[in-house]
Design a protein around this motif. Structure first.
Motif, short mmCIF file in Angstrom:
data_model
loop_
_atom_site.label_atom_id
_atom_site.label_comp_id
_atom_site.label_asym_id
_atom_site.label_seq_id
_atom_site.Cartn_x
_atom_site.Cartn_y
_atom_site.Cartn_z
N PRO A 201 0.85 -1.19 0.00
CA PRO A 201 0.00 0.00 0.00
C PRO A 201 0.89 1.24 0.00
CG PRO A 201 -0.01 -1.04 2.17
CD PRO A 201 0.76 -1.93 1.25
N LEU A 202 0.37 2.35 -0.49
CA LEU A 202 1.18 3.57 -0.61
C LEU A 202 1.79 4.00 0.71
CD1 LEU A 202 -0.91 5.68 -3.15
CD2 LEU A 202 1.23 4.43 -3.55
N ASP A 203 1.08 3.79 1.83
CA ASP A 203 1.63 4.23 3.11
C ASP A 203 2.77 3.34 3.61
OD1 ASP A 203 0.01 2.05 3.75
OD2 ASP A 203 -0.89 3.00 5.51
N ALA A 204 3.02 2.24 2.94
CA ALA A 204 4.14 1.37 3.30
C ALA A 204 5.38 1.62 2.45
CB ALA A 204 3.73 -0.10 3.18
N GLN B 279 7.34 4.40 2.01
CA GLN B 279 8.46 5.09 2.65
C GLN B 279 9.21 4.18 3.61
OE1 GLN B 279 8.09 8.71 5.25
NE2 GLN B 279 9.00 9.63 3.42
N SER C 19 4.89 10.65 -7.71
CA SER C 19 4.64 10.42 -6.28
C SER C 19 5.58 9.37 -5.70
CB SER C 19 3.17 10.05 -6.03
OG SER C 19 2.84 8.86 -6.69
N GLU D 208 8.88 9.90 -2.90
CA GLU D 208 9.11 9.08 -1.71
C GLU D 208 10.49 8.43 -1.78
OE1 GLU D 208 7.29 8.72 1.01
OE2 GLU D 208 5.62 9.92 0.27
N CYS E 114 14.10 9.05 0.75
CA CYS E 114 14.71 7.97 1.54
C CYS E 114 16.12 7.63 1.09
CB CYS E 114 13.83 6.73 1.47
SG CYS E 114 12.19 6.96 2.18
#
Length: 86
Positions: free
Chosen positions: A14-17, A19, A63, A67, A71
């Motif tokens: 998922p996108l929130d994972a 980073q 996007s 990210e 990092c």
């Protein structure tokens, strides 16, 4: 490898994972000397082996690239791939 091969594993995140995954990826790199960084691998060593990431849209995916760059703690060069299954 003399041909510049790469090995890949497919993951669905998922996108929130993204980073946390990118942070782990870059934190795992070791200095190779001369400003180069690489993954720790006892068998696949040398200039013919590349660390790689792939995702839909590649470097044009703004996007995900944002990210990824945030990092990139070692300032590694990120370039578009030029490969195929052939």
């Amino acid at each position: 490898s003399n041909l510049g091969h790469a090995e890949a594993v497919e993951m669905s995140l998922p996108l929130d994972a993204l980073q946390p995954a990118f942070r782990t990826y870059f934190a795992s790199m070791l200095p190779l000397g001369g400003g180069a960084w690489g993954r720790e691998d006892y068998f696949d060593k040398g200039p013919g082996y590349r660390a790689m990431l792939g995702f839909p849209g590649g470097v044009e995916n703004v996007s995900i690239m944002t990210e990824l760059r945030s990092c990139n703690i070692h300032g590694m060069t990120l370039i578009a791939g030029n490969g195929s299954d052939e």
